[in-house]
Design a protein around this motif. Sequence first.
Motif, short mmCIF file in Angstrom:
data_model
loop_
_atom_site.label_atom_id
_atom_site.label_comp_id
_atom_site.label_asym_id
_atom_site.label_seq_id
_atom_site.Cartn_x
_atom_site.Cartn_y
_atom_site.Cartn_z
N LYS A 26 -10.14 -4.96 2.23
CA LYS A 26 -9.76 -3.80 1.42
C LYS A 26 -10.71 -2.63 1.63
CE LYS A 26 -7.44 -6.39 -2.27
NZ LYS A 26 -7.44 -6.73 -3.72
N ALA A 65 -4.69 -6.79 6.45
CA ALA A 65 -4.19 -5.50 5.95
C ALA A 65 -3.60 -4.74 7.13
CB ALA A 65 -5.31 -4.69 5.30
N VAL A 74 -6.18 1.50 -0.99
CA VAL A 74 -5.76 0.11 -1.02
C VAL A 74 -5.85 -0.40 -2.46
CG1 VAL A 74 -6.26 -2.22 -0.19
CG2 VAL A 74 -6.53 -0.27 1.33
N VAL A 131 -1.49 -5.41 1.98
CA VAL A 131 -2.80 -6.05 2.03
C VAL A 131 -2.69 -7.42 1.40
CG1 VAL A 131 -3.54 -5.02 -0.17
CG2 VAL A 131 -5.25 -5.79 1.49
N ARG A 170 -6.63 -2.56 -5.65
CA ARG A 170 -7.72 -3.49 -5.92
C ARG A 170 -7.21 -4.74 -6.62
NH1 ARG A 170 -11.41 -2.34 -2.29
NH2 ARG A 170 -11.70 -0.09 -2.11
N ILE A 187 0.88 -1.18 0.00
CA ILE A 187 0.00 0.00 0.00
C ILE A 187 0.91 1.21 0.00
CG2 ILE A 187 -1.76 1.29 1.24
CD1 ILE A 187 -2.62 -1.33 2.55
#
Length: 359
Positions: A334, A307, A357, A302, A359, A293
């Motif tokens: 997330k 995370a 965060v 994550v 994807r 991140i």
Amino acid sequence: MKPLRPRLAHLLRGRLRPVVAAALAGLLIGAGTTAWQTGAFASDSSPCWGALDQSDITGLFHTPGNVKSAELPLISNGLTSSGLSGSCRLSRLTWQVTATAHELSGDHGGASGQWADEFLSARLSPLGGGLLGMASDTRAWLALPEDCAGRSDANRGPAVIDIAMGTANPGRKIDAGDRAALARALVKLVNRAMVTSGCSGTIADRSAHLPAVPQSLDEKPGDFCGVKGLALAAGYTKDPALDHPLVTSGTGPVRTCDLASNYSRPRMRLMTITDPRLAGIYYDTVLNGGTPIKSTAGRGIVRADLAVFRAGCQKGNAVFLVQFDDAEHAADIKALLPRYAAAEAARTGCGPLRITVPR
């Protein structure tokens, strides 16, 4: 007087941590020295490096006498690179209490970090008094003062003594008397470690000043885990087992929200660490524990079950964590982390914090 503790197999395993203790034992045996000093002790003796007395033993085991001890010596800046090592194991029949002196390295956190699972649980309450430490009725830990153990680097945690008594989460309400007994014994052990380390001063007993025992929350809509303004992601169907989370009581270096805890770890955890010394236990995880991140406010990772974001705050690094005990909630993790980190950063004076965060 309380009855003797039940002999349930799942309650009986105080474990010897960390690996360094075993390594030290090997070194001593290889040198022709008896590693463990074992046997029963007299009523006027002081087990666990000379730190405890019979009142402590009675508090831990509910009745005096018939307790055996085994020790690895308390060593400071000696044979190990961790700076502090040693173990003490007290046992009666099938009940065991283990105290361990060690340094928390940068890998004590993360999804596989059993130390964080057990010793940062919402069952534990902060000791207060400016101390970096916590206690419950089954687990307790306390860091040596920074002016004694030295300042921790960002990539490792502090030198601590922790105590494990039975199972971390025995599936019952927290016993305030047992919690106080652990806290009293813990402070005595740390005071002994300070003497061994050549430090002056003593830490006062905190057992009479602990906050109320943590209670399960009746959550308000939009305040998930008791975090004001934290809402679950749209479309998220909450598991009924995650109702009534347990949240850390009092004000201290850690705020943990555990949901549906079992004997080993919670089904879901949200956690904030605001003490920079303790935040170091997630250094390895943040560095290479998952998909990065990227943010100007700090760094994090994550993955499907976890995370973690480490933010640079005014008082040093803080850690914000969202964790499940399986890999089936990647989308929920997330969605939750940015909202949770923003809300907690605002509460702790680390905000505003906005992270994205991947994807």
